[in-house]
Write a protein that holds these residues in place. Sequence first.
Motif, PDB file in Angstrom:
ATOM      1  N   VAL A   1       0.859  -1.293   0.013  1.00  0.00           N
ATOM      2  CA  VAL A   1       0.051  -0.032   0.148  1.00  0.00           C
ATOM      3  C   VAL A   1       0.551   1.147   0.016  1.00  0.00           C
ATOM      4  O   VAL A   1       0.652   1.866  -0.715  1.00  0.00           O
ATOM      5  CB  VAL A   1      -0.858  -0.135   1.214  1.00  0.00           C
ATOM      6  CG1 VAL A   1      -1.947   1.363   1.511  1.00  0.00           C
ATOM      7  CG2 VAL A   1      -1.639  -0.959   1.177  1.00  0.00           C
ATOM      8  N   VAL A   2       1.815   1.022   0.758  1.00  0.00           N
ATOM      9  CA  VAL A   2       2.903   2.229   1.054  1.00  0.00           C
ATOM     10  C   VAL A   2       3.845   2.587  -0.920  1.00  0.00           C
ATOM     11  O   VAL A   2       3.976   3.995  -1.356  1.00  0.00           O
ATOM     12  CB  VAL A   2       3.689   2.022   2.026  1.00  0.00           C
ATOM     13  CG1 VAL A   2       5.053   3.148   2.092  1.00  0.00           C
ATOM     14  CG2 VAL A   2       3.287   2.036   3.401  1.00  0.00           C
ATOM     15  N   TYR A   3       4.039   1.683  -1.471  1.00  0.00           N
ATOM     16  CA  TYR A   3       4.719   1.685  -2.647  1.00  0.00           C
ATOM     17  C   TYR A   3       3.775   2.048  -3.396  1.00  0.00           C
ATOM     18  O   TYR A   3       3.993   2.954  -4.189  1.00  0.00           O
ATOM     19  CB  TYR A   3       5.233   0.149  -2.599  1.00  0.00           C
ATOM     20  CG  TYR A   3       5.421  -0.175  -4.544  1.00  0.00           C
ATOM     21  CD1 TYR A   3       7.326   0.394  -4.281  1.00  0.00           C
ATOM     22  CD2 TYR A   3       5.014  -0.274  -5.361  1.00  0.00           C
ATOM     23  CE1 TYR A   3       7.174  -0.224  -5.705  1.00  0.00           C
ATOM     24  CE2 TYR A   3       5.221  -0.667  -6.852  1.00  0.00           C
ATOM     25  CZ  TYR A   3       6.671   0.246  -6.374  1.00  0.00           C
ATOM     26  OH  TYR A   3       7.214   0.242  -8.484  1.00  0.00           O
ATOM     27  N   GLU A   4       2.581   1.457  -3.258  1.00  0.00           N
ATOM     28  CA  GLU A   4       1.938   2.143  -4.053  1.00  0.00           C
ATOM     29  C   GLU A   4       1.292   4.099  -3.989  1.00  0.00           C
ATOM     30  O   GLU A   4       0.831   4.003  -5.143  1.00  0.00           O
ATOM     31  CB  GLU A   4       0.578   1.340  -4.246  1.00  0.00           C
ATOM     32  CG  GLU A   4      -0.296  -0.131  -4.462  1.00  0.00           C
ATOM     33  CD  GLU A   4       0.794  -0.806  -6.144  1.00  0.00           C
ATOM     34  OE1 GLU A   4       0.812   0.531  -7.100  1.00  0.00           O
ATOM     35  OE2 GLU A   4       1.485  -1.891  -6.682  1.00  0.00           O
ATOM     36  N   ALA A   5       1.507   4.280  -3.283  1.00  0.00           N
ATOM     37  CA  ALA A   5       0.872   5.271  -2.550  1.00  0.00           C
ATOM     38  C   ALA A   5       2.462   6.133  -3.165  1.00  0.00           C
ATOM     39  O   ALA A   5       2.517   7.069  -3.575  1.00  0.00           O
ATOM     40  CB  ALA A   5       0.276   5.302  -1.393  1.00  0.00           C
ATOM     41  N   THR A   6       3.179   5.653  -2.944  1.00  0.00           N
ATOM     42  CA  THR A   6       4.715   7.275  -3.668  1.00  0.00           C
ATOM     43  C   THR A   6       5.126   6.390  -4.474  1.00  0.00           C
ATOM     44  O   THR A   6       5.193   7.333  -5.054  1.00  0.00           O
ATOM     45  CB  THR A   6       5.436   6.052  -2.654  1.00  0.00           C
ATOM     46  OG1 THR A   6       5.632   5.932  -1.395  1.00  0.00           O
ATOM     47  CG2 THR A   6       7.008   6.505  -2.364  1.00  0.00           C
ATOM     48  N   TYR A   7       4.236   5.397  -5.324  1.00  0.00           N
ATOM     49  CA  TYR A   7       4.461   5.798  -6.751  1.00  0.00           C
ATOM     50  C   TYR A   7       3.846   6.279  -7.479  1.00  0.00           C
ATOM     51  O   TYR A   7       3.723   6.941  -8.206  1.00  0.00           O
ATOM     52  CB  TYR A   7       4.590   4.057  -7.167  1.00  0.00           C
ATOM     53  CG  TYR A   7       4.261   3.765  -8.843  1.00  0.00           C
ATOM     54  CD1 TYR A   7       6.045   3.919  -9.349  1.00  0.00           C
ATOM     55  CD2 TYR A   7       3.460   4.852  -9.536  1.00  0.00           C
ATOM     56  CE1 TYR A   7       5.811   3.327 -10.278  1.00  0.00           C
ATOM     57  CE2 TYR A   7       3.901   4.549 -10.989  1.00  0.00           C
ATOM     58  CZ  TYR A   7       5.056   4.071 -11.619  1.00  0.00           C
ATOM     59  OH  TYR A   7       5.296   3.689 -12.695  1.00  0.00           O
TER      60      TYR A   7
END
Length: 181
Positions: free
Chosen positions: A74-80
């Motif tokens: 979830v953090v990866y997707e939001a940061t991306y």
Amino acid sequence: MIVDADLCIKLGGSQKYRYLYDILPMVSEKIYMHTHAYGEVLMPPSAVAQLRDLVDEGKVEIVNENDLEVCDRVVYEATYHILERVMIDPHRPNKNKGETCSLAYAKATGIPVFATDERNLQPIIDSQLNTGVDDITCIRIVDIIKKARSGEVNIPRKICKALWLVSGKRKESFDDEIWPI
């Protein structure tokens, strides 16, 4: 540390000297590379071979978001998506994608250092990602040389100068600004 393709291409640019293979492990004990960035290292053959050797010997670990736990994903997707808005041109969607994937992975997993030679990336990271929690700092070729000059890593001046030149940078700037005699 997570490493970008541009740094690998520049450090690996010499057929004669294996700077990518020799120097990268001196800078960090643990080195990661996102699969997208890894796929961008297509030339020169010397860089491809050195990077492959680092991966085969377990000195560089290839990673991607599919291996992340749900919370980290979830953090990866939001940061991306945050980075995508400022770094990726819809007309050239693969431009900067390696950096975007790598930075999102670093943010999601707490990797504090991004090894790249992109000069203008740190201000983007500072404004878009760095909040005081799991901040990311870029390390460039010039920073590696400064670490050698200060004695943090054991790379002689002569090797640093050759590394600078192999990376396509000007001899005069090395001698006059980076590491004067």
